[in-house]
Design a protein around this motif. Sequence first.
Motif, PDB file in Angstrom:
ATOM      1  N   GLY A  57      15.319  -9.222  -8.298  1.00  0.00           N
ATOM      2  CA  GLY A  57      14.944  -9.132  -6.901  1.00  0.00           C
ATOM      3  C   GLY A  57      15.436 -10.278  -6.037  1.00  0.00           C
ATOM      4  N   ASP A  75       7.664  -7.001  -5.533  1.00  0.00           N
ATOM      5  CA  ASP A  75       6.485  -6.171  -5.333  1.00  0.00           C
ATOM      6  C   ASP A  75       5.323  -7.012  -4.815  1.00  0.00           C
ATOM      7  OD1 ASP A  75       5.321  -7.487  -7.578  1.00  0.00           O
ATOM      8  OD2 ASP A  75       5.956  -5.899  -8.936  1.00  0.00           O
ATOM      9  N   TRP A  76       4.297  -6.310  -4.359  1.00  0.00           N
ATOM     10  CA  TRP A  76       3.142  -6.988  -3.769  1.00  0.00           C
ATOM     11  C   TRP A  76       2.349  -7.758  -4.809  1.00  0.00           C
ATOM     12  CZ3 TRP A  76       3.426  -7.691   1.161  1.00  0.00           C
ATOM     13  CH2 TRP A  76       4.173  -6.801   1.924  1.00  0.00           C
ATOM     14  N   THR A 104       0.844  -0.427  -1.592  1.00  0.00           N
ATOM     15  CA  THR A 104       1.496  -1.447  -2.424  1.00  0.00           C
ATOM     16  C   THR A 104       2.424  -0.822  -3.453  1.00  0.00           C
ATOM     17  OG1 THR A 104      -0.388  -1.488  -3.922  1.00  0.00           O
ATOM     18  CG2 THR A 104      -0.348  -3.145  -2.160  1.00  0.00           C
ATOM     19  N   SER A 107       5.947   0.467  -1.197  1.00  0.00           N
ATOM     20  CA  SER A 107       6.637  -0.548  -0.383  1.00  0.00           C
ATOM     21  C   SER A 107       6.740  -1.851  -1.173  1.00  0.00           C
ATOM     22  CB  SER A 107       5.882  -0.793   0.924  1.00  0.00           C
ATOM     23  OG  SER A 107       4.636  -1.416   0.679  1.00  0.00           O
ATOM     24  N   PHE A 108       7.620  -2.716  -0.690  1.00  0.00           N
ATOM     25  CA  PHE A 108       7.758  -4.052  -1.271  1.00  0.00           C
ATOM     26  C   PHE A 108       7.879  -5.055  -0.143  1.00  0.00           C
ATOM     27  CE2 PHE A 108      12.098  -2.728  -0.569  1.00  0.00           C
ATOM     28  CZ  PHE A 108      12.792  -3.891  -0.250  1.00  0.00           C
ATOM     29  N   GLN A 109       7.679  -6.309  -0.484  1.00  0.00           N
ATOM     30  CA  GLN A 109       7.820  -7.401   0.479  1.00  0.00           C
ATOM     31  C   GLN A 109       9.259  -7.896   0.450  1.00  0.00           C
ATOM     32  OE1 GLN A 109       6.493  -9.140   2.966  1.00  0.00           O
ATOM     33  NE2 GLN A 109       8.001 -10.766   2.880  1.00  0.00           N
ATOM     34  N   TYR A 140      11.736   1.871  -4.142  1.00  0.00           N
ATOM     35  CA  TYR A 140      10.809   1.881  -3.013  1.00  0.00           C
ATOM     36  C   TYR A 140      11.414   2.576  -1.791  1.00  0.00           C
ATOM     37  CZ  TYR A 140       8.656  -1.926  -5.664  1.00  0.00           C
ATOM     38  OH  TYR A 140       8.068  -2.687  -6.639  1.00  0.00           O
ATOM     39  N   SER A 143      10.090  -0.900   3.051  1.00  0.00           N
ATOM     40  CA  SER A 143       9.956  -2.345   2.932  1.00  0.00           C
ATOM     41  C   SER A 143       9.194  -2.876   4.136  1.00  0.00           C
ATOM     42  CB  SER A 143      11.330  -3.004   2.876  1.00  0.00           C
ATOM     43  OG  SER A 143      11.185  -4.401   2.737  1.00  0.00           O
TER      44      SER A 143
END
Length: 191
Positions: A57, A75-76, A104, A107-109, A140, A143
């Motif tokens: 990532g 990921d969260w 969560t 989606s991802f951060q 995902y 984002s």
Amino acid sequence: MPSNIKITIATEKDIPGIVALHQANLVVNLTEVEKQGGFVTTALTVAQIQTVIQQQGVFIAKDENSIIGFIIAADWEFFKQWPIFEYMIQLFPSFSFKNFEITTTNSFQYGPICIDKNYRGQGIITELFDYMRIQMMEKYPLSLTFINKINIPSYKAHTQKLCWEVIDEFHYNSNVYYVLAYEMSKPNKLV
């Protein structure tokens, strides 16, 4: 983007360059004047960077052997170790973006992202972002990220160059943050 710039997924040998670029742009290390050029809010340790590298990532832009840009995407569960992300997750039910129910798991951060100040304005951000987008959309559809309202360069880069959409804002520790979302299947129209 200059042809000598290469974009790839980071490996552990890239950690020293990522750390150096991160530290050079971390908000707590900058003067008020330097902050006007943009900054990174989230402090990361070597161990944390190593964890995200193991999850594939961390995306980097290199000029020869120098790291001149990076994006962290995780990921969260990873980001929950910082209270601001835990707070943001609690706000998910109040966010609205297209037809998505923001969770969560879907989606991802995204972020932090950083481009070396000597390489800004050359299109690297759009190429680096699109490379990350293609890799992450496998897992995902969505984002999310946040940007401190005083970080105008980051806000402009994300909304004007990368076409992120502001979906809300929140207050945390005397700061106000924009919440932005991006549909990962959507190619960046500026790439």
